[in-house]
Design an enzyme around this catalytic site. Structure first.
Site, PDB file in Angstrom:
ATOM      1  N   THR A 320       0.823  -1.216   0.000  1.00  0.00           N
ATOM      2  CA  THR A 320       0.000   0.000   0.000  1.00  0.00           C
ATOM      3  C   THR A 320       0.852   1.257   0.000  1.00  0.00           C
ATOM      4  OG1 THR A 320      -1.761  -1.180   1.169  1.00  0.00           O
ATOM      5  CG2 THR A 320      -1.848   1.221   1.187  1.00  0.00           C
ATOM      6  N   GLN A 350      -6.510  -1.710  -2.248  1.00  0.00           N
ATOM      7  CA  GLN A 350      -5.771  -0.501  -1.861  1.00  0.00           C
ATOM      8  C   GLN A 350      -4.975   0.049  -3.043  1.00  0.00           C
ATOM      9  OE1 GLN A 350      -5.729  -3.425  -0.213  1.00  0.00           O
ATOM     10  NE2 GLN A 350      -5.829  -3.109   2.003  1.00  0.00           N
ATOM     11  N   GLN A 372     -10.222   3.022  -3.062  1.00  0.00           N
ATOM     12  CA  GLN A 372      -9.814   2.610  -1.718  1.00  0.00           C
ATOM     13  C   GLN A 372      -8.414   3.164  -1.403  1.00  0.00           C
ATOM     14  OE1 GLN A 372     -10.316  -1.538  -0.843  1.00  0.00           O
ATOM     15  NE2 GLN A 372      -9.218  -1.446   1.098  1.00  0.00           N
ATOM     16  N   ASP A 373      -8.288   3.769  -0.211  1.00  0.00           N
ATOM     17  CA  ASP A 373      -7.000   4.291   0.276  1.00  0.00           C
ATOM     18  C   ASP A 373      -6.433   5.393  -0.623  1.00  0.00           C
ATOM     19  OD1 ASP A 373      -7.355   2.390   2.181  1.00  0.00           O
ATOM     20  OD2 ASP A 373      -5.511   1.284   1.794  1.00  0.00           O
ATOM     21  N   ASP A 394     -12.114   3.703   3.125  1.00  0.00           N
ATOM     22  CA  ASP A 394     -10.960   4.185   3.909  1.00  0.00           C
ATOM     23  C   ASP A 394     -10.135   5.191   3.106  1.00  0.00           C
ATOM     24  OD1 ASP A 394     -11.855   2.274   5.696  1.00  0.00           O
ATOM     25  OD2 ASP A 394     -10.288   0.817   5.210  1.00  0.00           O
ATOM     26  N   ARG A 462     -13.944   4.244  10.400  1.00  0.00           N
ATOM     27  CA  ARG A 462     -13.883   3.040  11.236  1.00  0.00           C
ATOM     28  C   ARG A 462     -12.502   2.953  11.879  1.00  0.00           C
ATOM     29  NH1 ARG A 462     -13.464  -2.147   7.109  1.00  0.00           N
ATOM     30  NH2 ARG A 462     -12.030  -1.242   5.576  1.00  0.00           N
ATOM     31  N   TRP A 464      -9.190   1.705  12.589  1.00  0.00           N
ATOM     32  CA  TRP A 464      -8.210   0.793  11.999  1.00  0.00           C
ATOM     33  C   TRP A 464      -7.254   0.248  13.052  1.00  0.00           C
ATOM     34  CZ3 TRP A 464      -3.549   2.803   8.736  1.00  0.00           C
ATOM     35  CH2 TRP A 464      -2.873   1.719   8.144  1.00  0.00           C
TER      36      TRP A 464
END
Length: 558
Positions: A320, A350, A372-373, A394, A462, A464
């Protein structure tokens, strides 16, 4: 011990450590040179009782307590430098752990790189501490600088372990290799967090001076000492377009055709701001502002005109933190009027558009776009203003101390079956000074999501990590946000230890009547508490935001 490492520590005249094994865990035994007398067994016991790993602390502190010429200042340096040695040893051990598997070897090499970053942070921490902790510098400011650096060390260790999420056996081995360094990092952070308590306990007084001036080289007006008078005048006039040192243009009208070639021209031992102007165009390249490329200011012709794009993702084999289209590592990075995009798609897991670990970095009038990410706020202090951040899962995450102010946060249509979570903050330890703050921003759905927003659940975030911290305040929340507001990460993990706060928000998504009942969630009503999460306090913006030229305010909007 590595001879080069041992020699460096001897030259420093502060700490020499031998390495042994106890129950399969690397242990450091440290001896210190002669200093003014302050440390006693009572001091060592008091300090170690403040830590989570008391036995590891005692190994570090006992030689100090046995040395009648050791200073109290060395207590703090002992904690930091013992951690540095443990990190360096862990880095060497990671290389030795390779087993021939290409993918695993790549992840281990990445861990080694992360340990090098951690070692650098610890070296800088030791430099800040110096021989005497009770100097003319303000203790609170010095403490915040140290906690910023040590929090980054925690994040690098966790990032290393994240690379083995699909290889549990190798992850377990790496956890053992990092065990000593993670425990000592935790201890060092606890000791620094308790610095005022320690000094008070032993009747050490400090002068309440502003540390930022000396440490950061800031003048009376808040500008860095290297900034020219012309640059200061430009900033004061509101015009932050400085004369570029390098011009990048795809059509050949500049000095360089690629951004990376412009960065490669960064002068050795550069003093001052290095300005890069990137003309309109779509730049299909992976850009890294390297560790030694500090104080880079990069600007384009607009967030929708100058765009850096890529498509690396976990699904295509990238870790990532290595998947970023654009990575800002060198401290003091500023970006203006540019777009950063990862076009991997919502199904590719990710995939980072912008990865930032640059301390005192600022981004304004930019568009960070992915799925995502999308935005990886990895470490240190970061500020985002008058920008657009868009993604799905996220899509604002990491373990930096981040202020996102006056921004548009856009939730995009995710891959079928996915739930939208705007944030996933990564604070592992309660002593870390990190968190994500979204202030005076607008959270909304994009054109594709809007018609089906009632069918796709969207949440503010959320947890992590165990002490995940996110605050949304003075913002407009559209009706796509679920009444619960926040989503568990996995079962009951971190629901009691996280801190999720909301303050003075508006809009249909801000109604708090049905918010989660976690111990870690709170509707903030106290103005003084909310002030702790403003730019002036949370990222010490009064020391550095002025020099960036970004529009900002240090306190609350209201």
């Amino acid at each position: 011990m590595n001879k080069k490492l041992k020699g460096a520590l001897l030259v420093a005249g502060i700490i020499v450590c031998t390495v042994g094994l106890v129950a399969g865990v690397i242990v450091l035994v440290c001896k210190h040179g002669a200093k003014p007398s302050h440390v006693t067994p009572k001091v060592a016991d008091f300090v170690c009782n403040l830590t989570d790993y008391k036995e590891a602390c005692k190994v570090t502190m006992t030689p100090l307590a046995q040395n009648d010429k050791a200073s109290l200042g060395e207590v703090f340096n002992a904690a930091i430098l013992a951690t540095k040695v443990a990190v360096d040893v862990a880095g060497m051990s990671l290389v030795a752990a390779k087993d021939g598997d290409v993918h695993s070897s790549q992840r281990l090499d990445e861990c080694k790189e992360l340990m090098e970053y951690a070692s650098d942070e610890l070296h800088e921490s030791s430099r800040i501490v110096g021989d005497q902790i009770y100097t003319d510098l303000g203790i609170q400011d010095k403490q915040l600088e140290l906690m910023n650096l040590l929090s980054a060390v925690v994040a690098y260790q966790e990032t290393c372990l994240d690379g083995f999420i699909n290889k549990p056996e190798l992850r377990a081995r790496v956890e053992i290799l990092l065990l000593n360094s993670t425990q000592l990092t935790s201890n060092a952070l606890s000791i620094v967090a308790s610095m005022p308590k320690i000094l008070e306990e032993f009747n050490i007084t400090t002068k309440p001076k502003f540390m930022g001036r000396k440490l950061l080289g800031v003048d009376e007006k808040g500008y860095p000492s290297w900034m020219s008078e012309d640059d200061k005048k430009l900033l004061e006039s509101g015009d932050v377009v400085l004369k570029p040192h390098a011009v990048v243009a795809k059509d050949g009208s500049g000095q360089f055709n690629t951004i990376m070639s412009a960065l490669a021209a960064y002068p050795k031992d550069n003093v001052g701001r290095y300005v890069v102007y990137v003309k309109e165009g779509i730049y299909e390249e992976y850009v890294i502002v390297a560790k030694n490329q500090v104080n880079v200011f990069m600007y384009g012709d607009g967030a929708t005109k100058t765009i850096v794009t890529g498509s690396r993702s976990n699904k295509t084999g990238w870790a990532t933190f290595k998947s970023g289209t654009f990575s800002a590592i060198g401290n003091g990075f500023i970006a203006k009027s540019m777009g950063f995009r990862n076009a991997a798609g919502p199904e590719m897991s990710q995939a980072v558009a912008l990865h930032s670990k640059s301390d005192r970095s600022a981004y304004f009038d930019v568009h960070i776009d992915g799925y995502q990410d999308a935005l990886y706020t990895h470490t240190h202090r970061q500020f985002y203003s008058t920008s657009t951040i868009s993604g799905t899962v996220d899509f604002i995450f990491g373990d930096a101390a981040v202020i996102i102010q006056n921004c548009l946060i856009i939730c995009k249509l995710p891959h079928p079956g996915q739930t939208i979570t705007i944030t996933a903050q990564g604070r592992k330890l309660a002593t870390e000074t990190t968190g994500i703050v979204i202030q005076n921003s607008h959270i909304m759905a994009d054109a594709a999501l809007f018609p089906v927003r009632s069918q796709v659940k969207s949440y503010l975030g959320r947890p992590w990590r165990m002490y995940s911290r996110t605050i949304v305040m003075e913002s407009l929340l559209d009706d796509l946000i679920q009444p619960e507001g926040w989503l568990p990460y996995q079962g009951t993990f971190a629901l009691d230890t996280c801190f999720y706060g909301e303050y003075a928000n508006a809009g249909p998504g801000a109604v708090a009547d049905m918010r989660v009942k976690w111990k870690g969630f709170k509707v903030i009503t106290d103005v003084n508490e909310a002030m702790q999460y403003t730019a002036g306090v949370f990222v010490q913006g009064n020391q550095w935001l002025k020099e960036t030229g970004a529009p900002f305010y240090l306190g609350l909007k209201g």
